[in-house]
Design an enzyme around this catalytic site. Sequence first.
Site, short mmCIF file in Angstrom:
data_model
loop_
_atom_site.label_atom_id
_atom_site.label_comp_id
_atom_site.label_asym_id
_atom_site.label_seq_id
_atom_site.Cartn_x
_atom_site.Cartn_y
_atom_site.Cartn_z
N ASP A 1 67.82 68.34 103.87
CA ASP A 1 68.11 67.90 105.25
C ASP A 1 68.52 66.43 105.33
O ASP A 1 68.96 65.98 106.39
CB ASP A 1 66.90 68.17 106.16
CG ASP A 1 66.71 69.65 106.43
OD1 ASP A 1 67.64 70.42 106.15
OD2 ASP A 1 65.62 70.04 106.89
N SER B 1 60.34 79.28 99.59
CA SER B 1 61.00 79.34 100.90
C SER B 1 60.05 78.79 101.97
O SER B 1 58.92 79.24 102.10
CB SER B 1 61.37 80.79 101.23
OG SER B 1 61.50 80.98 102.62
N VAL B 2 60.57 77.83 102.73
CA VAL B 2 59.79 77.23 103.81
C VAL B 2 59.42 78.30 104.85
O VAL B 2 58.25 78.53 105.16
CB VAL B 2 60.59 76.09 104.48
CG1 VAL B 2 59.91 75.59 105.75
CG2 VAL B 2 60.82 74.94 103.50
N CYS C 1 74.44 81.22 108.72
CA CYS C 1 74.90 80.12 109.56
C CYS C 1 75.81 79.23 108.72
O CYS C 1 76.07 79.54 107.56
CB CYS C 1 73.73 79.34 110.16
SG CYS C 1 72.87 78.33 108.98
N ARG D 1 71.51 82.48 104.11
CA ARG D 1 70.13 82.40 104.59
C ARG D 1 69.49 83.78 104.86
O ARG D 1 69.10 84.08 105.99
CB ARG D 1 70.04 81.49 105.81
CG ARG D 1 70.57 80.10 105.50
CD ARG D 1 70.45 79.16 106.66
NE ARG D 1 69.12 78.64 106.84
CZ ARG D 1 68.77 77.83 107.83
NH1 ARG D 1 69.65 77.46 108.72
NH2 ARG D 1 67.54 77.39 107.93
N ASN E 1 60.63 70.74 112.86
CA ASN E 1 60.36 71.81 111.90
C ASN E 1 58.87 72.08 111.69
O ASN E 1 58.51 73.07 111.05
CB ASN E 1 61.06 71.53 110.58
CG ASN E 1 62.56 71.72 110.71
OD1 ASN E 1 63.05 72.22 111.72
ND2 ASN E 1 63.32 71.30 109.70
N ARG F 1 70.15 69.91 118.98
CA ARG F 1 69.16 70.91 118.53
C ARG F 1 67.94 70.23 117.90
O ARG F 1 66.85 70.79 117.90
CB ARG F 1 69.78 71.83 117.49
CG ARG F 1 70.82 72.75 118.06
CD ARG F 1 71.29 73.70 117.01
NE ARG F 1 70.15 74.39 116.40
CZ ARG F 1 70.24 75.22 115.38
NH1 ARG F 1 71.41 75.47 114.84
NH2 ARG F 1 69.16 75.80 114.90
C1 EPZ Z 1 63.77 75.37 106.60
O1 EPZ Z 1 64.70 76.44 106.68
C2 EPZ Z 1 64.19 74.33 107.60
N1 EPZ Z 1 64.16 74.92 108.94
C3 EPZ Z 1 65.58 73.81 107.26
O2 EPZ Z 1 65.92 72.79 108.18
C4 EPZ Z 1 65.54 73.22 105.84
O3 EPZ Z 1 66.83 72.82 105.49
C5 EPZ Z 1 65.04 74.30 104.86
O4 EPZ Z 1 63.75 74.79 105.30
C6 EPZ Z 1 64.88 73.77 103.45
O5 EPZ Z 1 64.03 72.68 103.44
C7 EPZ Z 1 63.04 74.92 109.63
O6 EPZ Z 1 61.99 74.45 109.18
C8 EPZ Z 1 63.08 75.47 110.99
P1 EPZ Z 1 64.11 78.25 103.21
P2 EPZ Z 1 64.38 77.86 106.02
O7 EPZ Z 1 63.58 79.60 103.55
O8 EPZ Z 1 62.96 78.17 106.19
C9 EPZ Z 1 66.84 81.09 100.45
C10 EPZ Z 1 67.28 71.74 109.78
O9 EPZ Z 1 68.41 71.21 109.78
N2 EPZ Z 1 66.05 82.21 101.00
O10 EPZ Z 1 63.22 77.30 102.50
O11 EPZ Z 1 65.39 78.82 106.53
C11 EPZ Z 1 67.71 80.43 101.53
O12 EPZ Z 1 68.91 81.12 101.75
C12 EPZ Z 1 67.05 73.03 109.03
O13 EPZ Z 1 66.32 71.28 110.41
C13 EPZ Z 1 66.26 83.49 100.52
O14 EPZ Z 1 67.09 83.71 99.64
O15 EPZ Z 1 64.70 77.53 104.50
C14 EPZ Z 1 67.87 79.04 100.98
O16 EPZ Z 1 68.92 79.04 100.06
C15 EPZ Z 1 68.29 73.54 108.37
N3 EPZ Z 1 65.53 84.51 101.05
C16 EPZ Z 1 66.56 78.77 100.27
O17 EPZ Z 1 65.96 80.06 100.04
C17 EPZ Z 1 64.57 84.31 102.01
O18 EPZ Z 1 63.94 85.29 102.44
C18 EPZ Z 1 65.56 77.92 101.04
O19 EPZ Z 1 65.43 78.45 102.35
C19 EPZ Z 1 64.36 82.99 102.48
C20 EPZ Z 1 65.10 81.97 101.96
#
Ligand code: EPZ
Length: 420
Positions: free
Chosen positions: A308, A165-166, A118, A123, A23, A400
């Site tokens: 995670d 959001s990450v 997914c 997401r 990540n 993955r």
């Molecule tokens: C990252 O996903 C990681 N992926 C995920 O790891 C990890 O679970 C997640 O961060 C949380 O720590 C990578 O780094 C590649 P978010 P990301 O945007 O960036 C909502 C793994 O198994 N949201 O922080 O997609 C979203 O739906 C993966 O390695 C919105 O609503 O996570 C979620 O509920 C799985 N709108 C929350 O925020 C947006 O525009 C956090 O998502 C963006 C996000």
Amino acid sequence: MEKFIVQGPCRLKGSVEISGSKNASLPILAATLLFDDVVELKNLPNVKDIYTMLSLLESLGSKVKINKQKKIIKIYKSKKIKTFASYNLVKTMRAGILVLGPLIAKYKQAITSLPGGCSIGARPVNHHLNSLKKMGMKYFIKKGYIHAKVDKTLTGNLIRLPKISVGATENLIIASCLAKGKTIIKNCAIEPEIKDLSNFLIKAGAKIRWIGKRTVEIIGVKSLRSISYNVMGDRIECGTFCVAAALTEGNLKIKGFNPKLINTELNILKQTGAKIQLKKDEINIKGNNIIKNIKHIKTKEYPAFPTDLQAAFMVLLCKAKGRSIISENIFENRFMHVAELRRLGAKINTKKNKAFIEGNTKFEGAELMSSDLRASVALVLAAVTAKGKSIINRIYHLDRGYENLEKKLSKIGAKIKRIS
Ligand code: EPZ
């Protein structure tokens, strides 16, 4: 389809080397689109998502040279850059959306597939899009694609992310590096992988300054310079092996990861009874024969407990003496492993975002189905500690994000093999 056959129970002993972080690598790879010259990356993990991202970069015109043995990847820019990120690549890996920021910052246009939901949740990417819009990006969505452009150049702005959001933080940091003027992003995600991305960009000449706990300031520059960068170790893989030791009354030396970055997880493991000694980039962890329950683990953004590792810790708490609760606060559907753990004998009830774990489970081997990356590794952990044979199907989810999982586990005493 490949599967794992696991014969348990085993005590895991020995040493494990943590691979590079998936990540952290993914946004860094996306950020190479900002460069004009070659970028050298070291320590990228040899896992499927990395190859999907490399294919995506190649489809956009980058040239990729891989030295698998030395774990060095060089990414060169061709003169013919394309700005179309296809559904075929983005659908298999949501991190594909991370090419939007760099494409729009560097090439002023992009057509990027919407990643879609997914198994762990819907997401959406609304915060990525709304924030880039505040920097001047115009876009519309048609037939599953984001059609984006910017008239002259992205322009710095003050952006407060409505939700931590990450991915949105990463997309914005990357895009802001070449934007005109100053961007301030508030309410950022601050996962160590984001700090690794910003260290990479700073090394290449980006002007990024963390000015508060969740605030970053970026002053746009004209271009970034060619660099070589060593990606950090994988935080989630490290946490997984820590759980493996605690779960199996094992004794593991886990090398190649800075323990300070998983303080929250290590404190919980100590509360369960594990004995932990820390050195620089090394964790020695011994599992206790009695695993104590934890009243309530709540997943939350870093530095709190990571979603995670929720599934892996659930396996540990199944074996604890007494009841525990886990609340999943990041994703709305991240309990897919529960039904499979029940097949091994776990007593878990779920209500909304809470899992109520009975404890005192003696796992017995069964045939199981992986549903997503982190759920799959939890099933492997449970199978390692279960009595008898387990079969874990659909391990492509695992490939993955975990490098050589079965080799690493076999080396420390697990009886696990991959069959087609
Ligand atoms: C990252 O996903 C990681 N992926 C995920 O790891 C990890 O679970 C997640 O961060 C949380 O720590 C990578 O780094 C590649 P978010 P990301 O945007 O960036 C909502 C793994 O198994 N949201 O922080 O997609 C979203 O739906 C993966 O390695 C919105 O609503 O996570 C979620 O509920 C799985 N709108 C929350 O925020 C947006 O525009 C956090 O998502 C963006 C996000």
